[in-house]
Design a protein around this motif. Structure first.
Motif, PDB file in Angstrom:
ATOM      1  N   VAL A  22       0.902  -1.201   0.115  1.00  0.00           N
ATOM      2  CA  VAL A  22      -0.189   0.043   0.016  1.00  0.00           C
ATOM      3  C   VAL A  22       1.058   1.047   0.046  1.00  0.00           C
ATOM      4  O   VAL A  22       1.847   1.378   0.891  1.00  0.00           O
ATOM      5  CB  VAL A  22      -1.079  -0.064   1.266  1.00  0.00           C
ATOM      6  N   ILE A  23       0.751   1.990  -0.919  1.00  0.00           N
ATOM      7  CA  ILE A  23       1.451   3.415  -1.090  1.00  0.00           C
ATOM      8  C   ILE A  23       0.594   4.506  -0.678  1.00  0.00           C
ATOM      9  O   ILE A  23      -0.842   4.268  -0.931  1.00  0.00           O
ATOM     10  CB  ILE A  23       2.171   3.681  -2.260  1.00  0.00           C
ATOM     11  N   ASN A  24       0.909   5.595  -0.447  1.00  0.00           N
ATOM     12  CA  ASN A  24       0.011   6.806  -0.331  1.00  0.00           C
ATOM     13  C   ASN A  24       0.142   7.775  -1.467  1.00  0.00           C
ATOM     14  O   ASN A  24       1.350   7.871  -2.093  1.00  0.00           O
ATOM     15  CB  ASN A  24       0.674   7.441   1.064  1.00  0.00           C
ATOM     16  N   ALA A  25      -0.963   8.521  -1.589  1.00  0.00           N
ATOM     17  CA  ALA A  25      -0.795   9.667  -2.589  1.00  0.00           C
ATOM     18  C   ALA A  25      -1.191  10.926  -1.934  1.00  0.00           C
ATOM     19  O   ALA A  25      -2.511  11.096  -1.192  1.00  0.00           O
ATOM     20  CB  ALA A  25      -1.750   9.364  -3.702  1.00  0.00           C
ATOM     21  N   PHE A  46       5.901   0.757  -8.236  1.00  0.00           N
ATOM     22  CA  PHE A  46       4.781  -0.130  -8.270  1.00  0.00           C
ATOM     23  C   PHE A  46       3.718  -0.002  -9.091  1.00  0.00           C
ATOM     24  O   PHE A  46       3.332   1.317 -10.030  1.00  0.00           O
ATOM     25  CB  PHE A  46       4.034   0.606  -6.667  1.00  0.00           C
ATOM     26  N   GLU A  47       2.981  -1.106  -9.360  1.00  0.00           N
ATOM     27  CA  GLU A  47       1.693  -0.948 -10.467  1.00  0.00           C
ATOM     28  C   GLU A  47       0.575  -0.966  -9.436  1.00  0.00           C
ATOM     29  O   GLU A  47       0.368  -1.466  -8.640  1.00  0.00           O
ATOM     30  CB  GLU A  47       2.091  -2.423 -11.095  1.00  0.00           C
ATOM     31  N   THR A  66       7.608   6.202  -6.387  1.00  0.00           N
ATOM     32  CA  THR A  66       7.400   6.927  -5.120  1.00  0.00           C
ATOM     33  C   THR A  66       8.682   7.504  -4.625  1.00  0.00           C
ATOM     34  O   THR A  66       9.607   7.380  -5.120  1.00  0.00           O
ATOM     35  CB  THR A  66       6.948   5.852  -4.173  1.00  0.00           C
ATOM     36  N   ARG A  67       8.537   8.389  -3.715  1.00  0.00           N
ATOM     37  CA  ARG A  67       9.527   8.934  -3.049  1.00  0.00           C
ATOM     38  C   ARG A  67       8.918   9.323  -1.558  1.00  0.00           C
ATOM     39  O   ARG A  67       8.126   9.008  -0.951  1.00  0.00           O
ATOM     40  CB  ARG A  67       9.954  10.251  -3.686  1.00  0.00           C
ATOM     41  N   GLU A  68      10.451   9.494  -0.796  1.00  0.00           N
ATOM     42  CA  GLU A  68       9.905  10.051   0.568  1.00  0.00           C
ATOM     43  C   GLU A  68       9.183  11.528   0.580  1.00  0.00           C
ATOM     44  O   GLU A  68       9.726  12.402  -0.204  1.00  0.00           O
ATOM     45  CB  GLU A  68      11.185  10.061   1.497  1.00  0.00           C
ATOM     46  N   ALA A  69       8.257  11.545   1.323  1.00  0.00           N
ATOM     47  CA  ALA A  69       7.540  12.966   1.305  1.00  0.00           C
ATOM     48  C   ALA A  69       6.517  12.942   2.338  1.00  0.00           C
ATOM     49  O   ALA A  69       5.967  11.898   2.778  1.00  0.00           O
ATOM     50  CB  ALA A  69       6.828  13.326   0.137  1.00  0.00           C
ATOM     51  N   THR A  78       5.301   9.930  -9.511  1.00  0.00           N
ATOM     52  CA  THR A  78       4.957  10.452 -10.795  1.00  0.00           C
ATOM     53  C   THR A  78       4.526   9.006 -11.603  1.00  0.00           C
ATOM     54  O   THR A  78       5.082   7.832 -10.941  1.00  0.00           O
ATOM     55  CB  THR A  78       6.334  10.827 -11.576  1.00  0.00           C
ATOM     56  N   VAL A  79       3.701   8.980 -12.855  1.00  0.00           N
ATOM     57  CA  VAL A  79       3.720   7.761 -13.444  1.00  0.00           C
ATOM     58  C   VAL A  79       4.730   7.543 -14.267  1.00  0.00           C
ATOM     59  O   VAL A  79       5.286   8.584 -15.081  1.00  0.00           O
ATOM     60  CB  VAL A  79       2.339   7.999 -14.360  1.00  0.00           C
TER      61      VAL A  79
END
Length: 155
Positions: A22-25, A46-47, A66-69, A78-79
């Motif tokens: 699970v990633i965050n946006a 990640f897909e 992804t990145r740290e933020a 970014t896509v």
């Protein structure tokens, strides 16, 4: 998570069986994030395995970096490889319009759907031709006053 942060989550991601992360946006509103189910491709890539409820220009199957933020390690940046899928969102409001019938018809048209709430539905279309079919159907239902909809693309 701080008291001011709010997360929108996916209880039934479209590709749950493929997801392992699970990633965050970050959403535009202060302290708001959408948690996205994904399949890890590399350390920071990640897909997406869910249909975004609130993000624009991101779709099911896109490969994202992804990145740290915002004090978090895996935040969508970014896509890097678009899937070619299109996202729509339908809002039903407080009415008792035929939601189940609409979802059934969308499914018959080949769409994949995810409910965010009882009133907000995210819809995936495979490609541009499929997106046009879905848009035509949603436009017809909007014309009947049964829903409001938007596309997940800004350009």
């Amino acid at each position: 998570m701080t008291a001011a942060e709010k997360f929108s989550t996916h209880s039934g991601p479209a590709w749950r069986e493929k997801a392992n992360f699970v990633i965050n946006a970050k959403l535009p509103e202060e302290g708001r994030f959408e948690q996205l189910w994904a399949r890890q491709v590399s350390e920071d890539t990640f897909e997406l395995c869910c249909i975004p409820f609130f993000l624009y220009d991101v779709a099911l199957g896109d490969v994202v970096q992804t990145r740290e933020a915002h004090g978090r390690r895996y935040v969508l940046d970014t896509v890097v490889q678009p899937s070619g899928h299109y996202v729509f969102r339908a809002y039903f409001g407080r009415s008792a319009h035929p939601r189940e019938e609409i979802v059934e018809r969308l499914t018959e048209l080949g769409a994949v759907v995810e409910w965010s709430s009882a009133t907000l539905l995210a819809i995936d279309a495979l490609d541009l031709d499929h997106a046009q079919q879905i848009a035509d159907f949603l436009q017809m239902r909007a014309g009947l006053g049964q829903l409001m909809f938007e596309t997940g693309k800004t350009s």
